[in-house]
Enzyme design. Structure first.
Site, mmCIF file in Angstrom:
data_model
loop_
_atom_site.group_PDB
_atom_site.id
_atom_site.type_symbol
_atom_site.label_atom_id
_atom_site.label_comp_id
_atom_site.label_asym_id
_atom_site.label_seq_id
_atom_site.Cartn_x
_atom_site.Cartn_y
_atom_site.Cartn_z
ATOM 1 N N TYR A 127 0.820 -1.426 0.058
ATOM 2 C CA TYR A 127 0.093 0.521 0.105
ATOM 3 C C TYR A 127 1.228 1.228 -0.323
ATOM 4 O O TYR A 127 0.667 2.092 -0.453
ATOM 5 C CB TYR A 127 -1.141 0.091 1.340
ATOM 6 N N LYS A 174 1.104 4.378 -2.986
ATOM 7 C CA LYS A 174 0.807 5.292 -2.668
ATOM 8 C C LYS A 174 2.044 5.961 -3.300
ATOM 9 O O LYS A 174 1.986 7.897 -3.852
ATOM 10 C CB LYS A 174 0.445 6.205 -1.424
#
Length: 233
Positions: free
Chosen positions: A148, A152
């Site tokens: 994750y 990002k």
């Protein structure tokens, strides 16, 4: 950017944060158009906002996304800004990550926003704006959230280059990197159990910072670690 009368497409409008951004933009006088995956929630929000243009799209379906962008631009007569609030999350040690889950994380968090912005740029007025919601993990990769964090960070890096490339058109690129915000996303994780997370940051502050960032042509919204508040720069 003057928000009153601005033509703004909000992608991910059926999510908690995307929906609140759409409401706030409409409340500031912007002419909004919506896209999101959940048709029922999308049409309900469109009705709440007075019947604004709305077209469902799956973030990972390039043609679906392009169709939603084109429909929004047609309905509004062009675009002054696009706000991308798509996102999914997964948890667990990096060594144990499932390849299919990792692919979906990057597809939704990184590749889909890139695709939507590319589709929107021909419709975007000079002097307009692109808003991308990455996350604090782009700056501070977090244990148990390696994939994750990487998805990002990749989006944030792309935004930094896009900003420079669009300088000749005076298009602002606002990279919003808030800390954990309680939107229920962790309860819909693609995989794994979340680590201990801090209390969710105030959503109203995040929304206000995005709108103020648009007004000011800011480059980023980040957390001031000393004052524990969001700052624009």
């Amino acid at each position: 950017m003057e928000l009153a009368g601005a033509r703004v497409l909000v992608a991910g409008a059926t999510g908690v944060l995307g929906g609140e951004l759409a409401r706030a933009l409409a409340g500031a006088g912007a002419r909004v158009a919506l896209t999101g995956r959940d048709e029922g929630r999308l049409q309900a929000l469109a009705g709440e906002l007075g019947g604004v243009p709305a077209r469902a799209a799956d973030a990972v379906d390039v043609q679906s996304v392009r169709g939603a962008v084109d429909a929004a631009a047609d309905a509004l007569g062009g675009l002054d800004a696009v706000v991308v609030a798509w996102g999914v999350v997964a948890f667990g040690p990096a060594a144990d990550a499932d390849d299919a889950v990792t692919e979906e994380l990057f597809a939704v968090n990184t590749l889909a926003p890139m695709s939507l912005v590319r589709a929107a740029l021909p419709h975007l007025a000079d002097g307009g704006a692109v808003v991308l919601l990455s996350a604090i993990v782009a700056d501070a990769p977090t244990l148990g959230m390696a994939e994750y964090s990487a998805s990002k960070a990749a989006l944030s890096a792309w935004a930094a280059v896009l900003r420079r490339e669009l300088r000749s058109r005076s298009v602002a690129v606002l990279d919003v990197r808030p800390p954990h915000v309680d939107t229920g996303l962790v309860d819909r994780a693609l995989a794994g159990t979340p680590p201990r997370l801090p209390a969710g940051h105030d959503r109203d502050e995040v929304v206000a910072a995005v709108l103020d960032g648009l007004r000011e042509g800011a480059r980023e919204v980040v957390l001031d670690p000393g004052e524990k508040r969001l700052v624009r720069r």
